[in-house]
Write a protein that holds these residues in place. Sequence first.
Motif, mmCIF file in Angstrom:
data_model
loop_
_atom_site.group_PDB
_atom_site.id
_atom_site.type_symbol
_atom_site.label_atom_id
_atom_site.label_comp_id
_atom_site.label_asym_id
_atom_site.label_seq_id
_atom_site.Cartn_x
_atom_site.Cartn_y
_atom_site.Cartn_z
ATOM 1 N N TYR A 175 1.065 -1.362 0.185
ATOM 2 C CA TYR A 175 -0.028 -0.451 0.246
ATOM 3 C C TYR A 175 0.840 1.199 -0.183
ATOM 4 O O TYR A 175 0.094 2.358 0.030
ATOM 5 C CB TYR A 175 -1.262 -0.043 1.548
ATOM 6 N N THR A 176 1.946 1.164 0.198
ATOM 7 C CA THR A 176 3.115 2.588 0.718
ATOM 8 C C THR A 176 3.356 2.894 -0.860
ATOM 9 O O THR A 176 4.090 4.292 -1.162
ATOM 10 C CB THR A 176 4.291 2.227 1.063
ATOM 11 N N LEU A 177 2.863 1.783 -1.676
ATOM 12 C CA LEU A 177 3.611 1.993 -3.195
ATOM 13 C C LEU A 177 2.602 3.323 -3.954
ATOM 14 O O LEU A 177 2.700 3.655 -5.027
ATOM 15 C CB LEU A 177 3.540 0.942 -3.746
ATOM 16 N N ASP A 178 1.204 3.422 -3.149
ATOM 17 C CA ASP A 178 -0.004 3.752 -3.841
ATOM 18 C C ASP A 178 0.160 5.485 -3.384
ATOM 19 O O ASP A 178 -0.174 5.412 -2.482
ATOM 20 C CB ASP A 178 -1.289 3.186 -3.343
ATOM 21 N N ARG A 179 0.149 6.386 -3.995
ATOM 22 C CA ARG A 179 0.270 7.759 -3.560
ATOM 23 C C ARG A 179 -1.105 7.830 -3.245
ATOM 24 O O ARG A 179 -0.774 9.391 -1.934
ATOM 25 C CB ARG A 179 0.374 8.691 -4.736
ATOM 26 N N ALA A 180 -1.975 7.586 -3.059
ATOM 27 C CA ALA A 180 -3.625 7.908 -2.563
ATOM 28 C C ALA A 180 -3.574 7.470 -1.414
ATOM 29 O O ALA A 180 -4.499 8.177 -0.142
ATOM 30 C CB ALA A 180 -4.911 7.463 -3.301
ATOM 31 N N GLN A 181 -2.352 6.320 -0.659
ATOM 32 C CA GLN A 181 -3.133 5.918 0.590
ATOM 33 C C GLN A 181 -2.151 6.419 1.927
ATOM 34 O O GLN A 181 -2.284 6.687 2.552
ATOM 35 C CB GLN A 181 -2.097 4.604 0.377
ATOM 36 N N GLY A 182 -1.578 7.732 0.677
ATOM 37 C CA GLY A 182 -0.391 9.000 2.222
ATOM 38 C C GLY A 182 -0.278 8.066 2.878
ATOM 39 O O GLY A 182 0.880 8.782 4.099
ATOM 40 N N ALA A 183 1.008 7.407 2.306
ATOM 41 C CA ALA A 183 1.956 6.357 3.078
ATOM 42 C C ALA A 183 3.272 6.573 1.830
ATOM 43 O O ALA A 183 3.920 5.139 1.916
ATOM 44 C CB ALA A 183 2.507 4.818 4.192
ATOM 45 N N THR A 184 3.932 7.033 1.829
ATOM 46 C CA THR A 184 4.680 7.057 0.509
ATOM 47 C C THR A 184 6.134 7.725 1.113
ATOM 48 O O THR A 184 6.673 8.148 2.346
ATOM 49 C CB THR A 184 4.602 8.059 -0.585
ATOM 50 N N MET A 185 7.008 7.497 0.122
ATOM 51 C CA MET A 185 8.441 8.029 0.225
ATOM 52 C C MET A 185 8.667 9.427 0.850
ATOM 53 O O MET A 185 9.233 9.714 1.522
ATOM 54 C CB MET A 185 9.649 7.641 -0.224
ATOM 55 N N LEU A 186 7.867 10.483 0.300
ATOM 56 C CA LEU A 186 7.577 11.215 -0.126
ATOM 57 C C LEU A 186 7.362 11.965 2.224
ATOM 58 O O LEU A 186 7.689 13.015 2.727
ATOM 59 C CB LEU A 186 6.559 12.262 -0.445
ATOM 60 N N THR A 187 6.029 11.165 2.066
ATOM 61 C CA THR A 187 5.514 11.789 3.155
ATOM 62 C C THR A 187 6.106 10.436 4.954
ATOM 63 O O THR A 187 6.763 11.303 5.483
ATOM 64 C CB THR A 187 4.356 11.049 3.844
ATOM 65 N N ILE A 188 6.627 9.357 4.441
ATOM 66 C CA ILE A 188 7.183 8.626 5.835
ATOM 67 C C ILE A 188 8.837 9.090 5.639
ATOM 68 O O ILE A 188 9.298 9.382 6.826
ATOM 69 C CB ILE A 188 7.186 6.674 5.415
ATOM 70 N N ALA A 189 9.152 8.675 5.292
ATOM 71 C CA ALA A 189 11.291 9.159 4.735
ATOM 72 C C ALA A 189 11.409 10.256 4.758
ATOM 73 O O ALA A 189 12.428 10.724 6.167
ATOM 74 C CB ALA A 189 11.655 8.134 3.612
ATOM 75 N N PHE A 190 10.674 10.483 3.737
ATOM 76 C CA PHE A 190 11.665 12.576 3.599
ATOM 77 C C PHE A 190 11.033 13.122 4.813
ATOM 78 O O PHE A 190 11.494 14.226 5.302
ATOM 79 C CB PHE A 190 10.808 12.731 2.651
ATOM 80 N N GLY A 191 9.487 12.837 4.987
ATOM 81 C CA GLY A 191 8.687 13.624 6.212
ATOM 82 C C GLY A 191 9.353 13.716 7.641
ATOM 83 O O GLY A 191 9.578 14.302 8.428
ATOM 84 N N HIS A 192 9.711 12.673 7.818
ATOM 85 C CA HIS A 192 10.778 11.639 9.076
ATOM 86 C C HIS A 192 11.884 12.607 9.127
ATOM 87 O O HIS A 192 12.195 13.234 9.804
ATOM 88 C CB HIS A 192 10.742 10.612 9.610
ATOM 89 N N ALA A 193 12.293 12.427 8.100
ATOM 90 C CA ALA A 193 13.851 12.800 8.157
ATOM 91 C C ALA A 193 13.949 14.592 7.886
ATOM 92 O O ALA A 193 15.062 15.136 8.719
ATOM 93 C CB ALA A 193 14.305 12.424 6.875
ATOM 94 N N ILE A 194 13.075 14.666 7.477
ATOM 95 C CA ILE A 194 13.325 17.190 7.048
ATOM 96 C C ILE A 194 12.594 17.147 8.352
ATOM 97 O O ILE A 194 13.237 18.234 8.794
ATOM 98 C CB ILE A 194 12.490 17.375 6.261
ATOM 99 N N ASP A 195 11.771 16.581 9.077
ATOM 100 C CA ASP A 195 11.225 17.135 10.881
ATOM 101 C C ASP A 195 13.118 16.978 11.522
ATOM 102 O O ASP A 195 12.664 18.080 12.248
ATOM 103 C CB ASP A 195 10.633 16.214 11.259
#
Length: 362
Positions: A170-190
């Motif tokens: 499900y993380t491959l589906d952009r519409a599911q909200g759990a992507t590399m942008l939101t999870i990996a990038f989001g945690h790191a940039i925070d």
Amino acid sequence: MGAVIGVGIVGLSAGGGWAAKAHLPALAAVDGIELRALAASSPKAARAAGEAHGVPAYASVEALVQDPGVDLVVVAVKVPQHRALILPALQARVPVLSEWPLALDLAEAQELEQAAEGTRTFVGLQGRSAPAFRWLADLMAERYVGDVLSATVVASSSGWGASTSERGRYTLDRAQGATMLTIAFGHAIDAVALLVGELEELVATTATRRPQVELEGTGRTVPMTAEDQIAVSGTLASGAVLSAHYRGGTLSGPGFSLTVDGTEGTLEVTAPSHPNINPVSVRGARGYAPPAELALPERYDAYPQLAGTQSHALAHAYAAIRDDLLHGTATVPDFAHAVARHRLLDAITRSAATGRRVELMN
């Protein structure tokens, strides 16, 4: 609320998962906060989980929040389910800790923030509680590097391009909200923002370079719509420049690398992968001296027995949540903070779609 905070976890199953692997060891390590109950997706699942973990089990959040021993509801399930599970706890005025990402998108995050008015909330951006990043934040506040000139992030994830399991599909589906942008990038940039401050404007480029990903054990591929290349450049509130490139499905190279250059020195921060849950190495230099290893002072780490595990930063977050609830402090990121982070991700998405620079109001 008693001297010990009672926790009810939504998503703690009999079969394991993130809640069992990360949250339970963290709770076990921290005095003054403990597991009191859980909620599962059905009566059958609740019975199995309750027997496995030895606590009362409920088949709904509505029932969980009626348990007088539950002072904090922890939502540790997939992102698309967050809203439906968080709202009943907020309506009952029970404090909530939600895993990150908080919501599917910015609008949903804003809805949850509004619903939480008058109720304590927390979001699982545990990088801010990690010993290394709290220490680095203090070094920055003490002007170890002087005035920040630039911050450069180069990071990667073996996911979002490498083979995936059915569970992680499900993380491959952009519409599911759990992507590399939101999870990996989001945690790191925070975590980066904790050190150097927030972006005021940015321009971004994103791409999905691997539109098909191998599904483990099947010999076939499945589609991926999530971005696996994210490049961001922008200006911080201080006027310094931040650049970040996150790459998915990489075979080698640094999992995470941050270089902060300043007028008086440099800090280099690296981790094998996600810096919010993995060990971090730090090198520093003042003036023109060569960078040298810097050791984390022992006083920052209250739970050294968990070092190197997924529970290390989370244990420090739980300790801070305990103190916030008991003493009325506000050290752990809340839903308002989560909205600001979702606003950044939304700005990146809009900039990538239009090719234009976007201003942020943090």
